[in-house]
Scaffold this active site. Structure first.
Site, mmCIF file in Angstrom:
data_model
loop_
_atom_site.group_PDB
_atom_site.id
_atom_site.type_symbol
_atom_site.label_atom_id
_atom_site.label_comp_id
_atom_site.label_asym_id
_atom_site.label_seq_id
_atom_site.Cartn_x
_atom_site.Cartn_y
_atom_site.Cartn_z
ATOM 1 N N HIS A 1 7.853 -4.636 -11.886
ATOM 2 C CA HIS A 1 7.888 -6.454 -11.634
ATOM 3 C C HIS A 1 8.231 -6.903 -12.972
ATOM 4 C CE1 HIS A 1 5.306 -9.937 -9.812
ATOM 5 N NE2 HIS A 1 6.003 -10.445 -10.281
ATOM 6 N N HIS B 1 2.543 -1.587 -16.808
ATOM 7 C CA HIS B 1 2.085 -1.770 -17.557
ATOM 8 C C HIS B 1 1.547 -0.051 -18.474
ATOM 9 C CE1 HIS B 1 -0.729 -4.384 -15.734
ATOM 10 N NE2 HIS B 1 -0.605 -3.642 -14.836
ATOM 11 N N ARG C 1 5.765 -10.761 -19.327
ATOM 12 C CA ARG C 1 4.801 -10.218 -19.355
ATOM 13 C C ARG C 1 5.188 -8.513 -19.708
ATOM 14 N NH1 ARG C 1 -0.128 -12.006 -15.739
ATOM 15 N NH2 ARG C 1 1.055 -13.853 -15.621
ATOM 16 N N THR D 1 -1.295 -10.131 -9.100
ATOM 17 C CA THR D 1 -1.178 -11.118 -8.179
ATOM 18 C C THR D 1 -1.817 -10.817 -7.025
ATOM 19 O OG1 THR D 1 1.598 -9.927 -8.379
ATOM 20 C CG2 THR D 1 1.225 -10.825 -6.384
ATOM 21 N N ARG E 1 8.490 -10.664 -14.066
ATOM 22 C CA ARG E 1 7.431 -11.420 -13.630
ATOM 23 C C ARG E 1 8.277 -12.599 -15.006
ATOM 24 N NH1 ARG E 1 2.086 -11.268 -12.231
ATOM 25 N NH2 ARG E 1 2.315 -13.763 -12.427
ATOM 26 N N HIS F 1 -2.258 -2.473 -3.877
ATOM 27 C CA HIS F 1 -3.249 -3.424 -4.721
ATOM 28 C C HIS F 1 -4.684 -3.100 -4.388
ATOM 29 C CE1 HIS F 1 -4.491 -7.022 -7.638
ATOM 30 N NE2 HIS F 1 -3.344 -7.316 -7.321
#
Ligand code: PXP
Length: 243
Positions: free
Chosen positions: A46, A13, A52, A108, A48, A193
């Site tokens: 990650h 992020h 993104r 996810t 992706r 998570h």
């Protein structure tokens, strides 16, 4: 290592914020560098399929930093595609965590269905391991998934704590049992998570859990107290839970 549990910080992020303006700030590599000494034991990214947040150049720079002396181990989350396998085997992060990826999802949402995709996972795991990368599979805390992960050669299981974080009854017990089974089968157990200051301790207290990967909450909390302070507090809570 204090408390025998590591904190992997997911910095996806940081890239989300950078991308909102399309420039170079904040730069995920600079943030990773600045976090050394905060209590962070590893960096999770990650890459992706839709790029993104983390992009190829970020992954390249962060993996190179992670492999250098002053860096921290990089945990490279990836979908099991030919493209990602080529990138991972070229960048050689310390570890790769195979996750399910659906284009429309915000994050996810669930674990991998290892039981029903073992034929595709087995050669991918072998390819990553041949490149010297430690392989983790992100799974829901179900005995069948953990057993299948062990059977096809994963070295680590990361248990999805999303349902626990959402308050689903019985989830802590499922996680406890899955963590015990993971260790019994000779695999290292990680979890992550949706973890926060408020819910991390029961997970950090599970003796088989050796690493937590935490992202969204730390970045949100950073707006209030700063990222190094948020990481230090998360690590303190993790260690306290194991005393
Ligand atoms: N572990 C895995 C495998 C993930 O996919 C994610 C989310 O990207 C996390 C941990 C971190 O989750 P959160 O951002 O909710 O802390």
């Amino acid at each position: 290592m204090p408390g025998n549990i590591r904190l992997g910080v997911n910095i996806d992020h940081v890239a989300t914020i950078r991308n909102a303006r399309g420039g170079n700030h904040p730069d995920p590599l600079s943030v990773a560098r600045a976090l050394v000494g905060s209590g962070m034991d590893g960096i999770t990214i990650h890459l992706r399929e839709d790029r993104r947040h983390i992009r190829d150049a970020d992954a390249e720079a962060i993996c190179a930093w992670g492999a250098a002396g002053a860096g921290k181990p990089v945990n490279f989350e990836m979908a099991i595609t030919d493209e990602m396998l080529s990138i991972a085997t070229r960048l050689k992060p310390h570890g790769a965590c195979i996750v399910p990826e659906r284009r429309a999802e915000i994050t996810t949402e669930g674990g991998l269905d290892v039981v029903n995709t073992r034929a595709a996972l087995r050669p991918a795991i072998a390819r990553l391991r041949d490149a010297g990368i430690r392989v983790s599979l992100f799974v829901d805390p179900s005995p069948g998934q953990v057993e299948a992960a062990a059977e096809i050669g994963a070295q680590v299981v990361e248990l999805h704590t999303g349902a626990y974080a959402n308050g689903k009854p019985g989830e802590l017990n499922r996680l406890r049992e899955a963590a015990t089974l993971t260790a019994k089968l000779g695999l290292e157990c990680h979890a992550g998570h949706g973890l926060t200051f408020a819910n991390v301790q029961p997970i950090a207290a599970l003796p088989e859990v050796r690493e937590l990967n935490i992202g969204h909450y730390l970045i949100g909390e950073a707006l209030l107290i700063g990222l190094p302070t948020a990481i230090a507090e998360m690590k303190r809570l993790m260690i306290e839970a194991r005393l």
